[in-house]
Design a protein around this motif. Sequence first.
Motif, PDB file in Angstrom:
ATOM      1  N   TRP A   1     -66.839  59.337  17.648  1.00  0.00           N
ATOM      2  CA  TRP A   1     -65.554  58.876  18.176  1.00  0.00           C
ATOM      3  C   TRP A   1     -64.769  58.145  17.103  1.00  0.00           C
ATOM      4  O   TRP A   1     -63.567  58.353  16.945  1.00  0.00           O
TER       5      TRP A   1
ATOM      6  N   PHE B   1     -63.381  60.650  14.735  1.00  0.00           N
ATOM      7  CA  PHE B   1     -62.250  61.345  15.352  1.00  0.00           C
ATOM      8  C   PHE B   1     -60.972  60.503  15.253  1.00  0.00           C
ATOM      9  O   PHE B   1     -59.924  60.999  14.846  1.00  0.00           O
ATOM     10  N   VAL B   2     -61.070  59.239  15.604  1.00  0.00           N
ATOM     11  CA  VAL B   2     -59.904  58.347  15.531  1.00  0.00           C
ATOM     12  C   VAL B   2     -59.436  58.219  14.085  1.00  0.00           C
ATOM     13  O   VAL B   2     -58.234  58.261  13.809  1.00  0.00           O
TER      14      VAL B   2
ATOM     15  N   ARG C   1     -59.701  60.378  11.677  1.00  0.00           N
ATOM     16  CA  ARG C   1     -59.043  61.616  11.234  1.00  0.00           C
ATOM     17  C   ARG C   1     -57.628  61.751  11.790  1.00  0.00           C
ATOM     18  O   ARG C   1     -56.774  62.353  11.152  1.00  0.00           O
ATOM     19  N   HIS C   2     -57.384  61.216  12.967  1.00  0.00           N
ATOM     20  CA  HIS C   2     -56.092  61.406  13.632  1.00  0.00           C
ATOM     21  C   HIS C   2     -55.217  60.158  13.627  1.00  0.00           C
ATOM     22  O   HIS C   2     -54.217  60.099  14.354  1.00  0.00           O
ATOM     23  N   ARG C   3     -55.533  59.182  12.797  1.00  0.00           N
ATOM     24  CA  ARG C   3     -54.817  57.911  12.789  1.00  0.00           C
ATOM     25  C   ARG C   3     -53.350  58.043  12.379  1.00  0.00           C
ATOM     26  O   ARG C   3     -52.501  57.350  12.929  1.00  0.00           O
TER      27      ARG C   3
ATOM     28  N   ARG D   1     -51.233  60.666  12.737  1.00  0.00           N
ATOM     29  CA  ARG D   1     -50.467  61.226  13.861  1.00  0.00           C
ATOM     30  C   ARG D   1     -50.308  60.202  14.974  1.00  0.00           C
ATOM     31  O   ARG D   1     -49.237  60.061  15.555  1.00  0.00           O
ATOM     32  N   ALA D   2     -51.388  59.515  15.284  1.00  0.00           N
ATOM     33  CA  ALA D   2     -51.351  58.540  16.384  1.00  0.00           C
ATOM     34  C   ALA D   2     -50.404  57.385  16.061  1.00  0.00           C
ATOM     35  O   ALA D   2     -49.627  56.959  16.928  1.00  0.00           O
ATOM     36  N   THR D   3     -50.423  56.896  14.831  1.00  0.00           N
ATOM     37  CA  THR D   3     -49.513  55.815  14.446  1.00  0.00           C
ATOM     38  C   THR D   3     -48.072  56.296  14.503  1.00  0.00           C
ATOM     39  O   THR D   3     -47.184  55.581  14.974  1.00  0.00           O
ATOM     40  N   THR D   4     -47.825  57.507  14.050  1.00  0.00           N
ATOM     41  CA  THR D   4     -46.479  58.075  14.126  1.00  0.00           C
ATOM     42  C   THR D   4     -46.020  58.170  15.576  1.00  0.00           C
ATOM     43  O   THR D   4     -44.879  57.831  15.906  1.00  0.00           O
TER      44      THR D   4
ATOM     45  N   MET E   1     -57.033  51.688  15.912  1.00  0.00           N
ATOM     46  CA  MET E   1     -57.115  52.845  15.011  1.00  0.00           C
ATOM     47  C   MET E   1     -57.469  52.412  13.601  1.00  0.00           C
ATOM     48  O   MET E   1     -58.284  53.056  12.933  1.00  0.00           O
TER      49      MET E   1
END
Length: 189
Positions: free
Chosen positions: A5, A8-9, A11-13, A15-18, A117
């Motif tokens: 988990w 995963f977070v 790797r996608h930090r 996009r998530a912050t954006t 994140m």
Amino acid sequence: MAQDWIAFVARHRIRATTIIVILLIVWKFASPAVPRESARHESQHLGIGLLLVVCGLALRTWSAGTLRKHQGLTTTGPYSIIRNPLYVGTFMMVGGFALLANASAVVWGAAGACLAMCICAVLHEERILSTHFGNAWLHYTRATPRFVPRRLMPRNSTWTLQEWVRNREYQAVLATMAGLSAIIVWDAF
């Protein structure tokens, strides 16, 4: 399971912050209409928000121009003060955008999500760096705090435009300019 988990977070930090920043701007646009006088920010909120965005972007810019990915452990410039200046800069920017978007009801949620994140990404990266750099990493972690500096004077800052471009920090600059422009345009009308 927890490590999966966290990875995963991590790797996608970006996009998530954006998405968080975009949601803060959308919040500003979609908020119920209020009288013009009360819709204006207090100058203190504007000043603090803009200062956080600019300082966060400056820290990210300095860090991205100093970071030498895949060339060794970077311990100079902002990395001699704190181990995670890119994440600290991002956190500052998210907080600044939250203040600029006048999203006081959402500030804690955005800041909490961004902080979660960042922590996941840091834990994931530190595990990799520890494995890759061994004793050098251990010595570095003992001398340099994760997020809050013990001192403010950097050692041997070696910023280059080439590294800044290679690390694609221009994307953060362009996104910041777009976000600030959207808020300025919204406040003008």
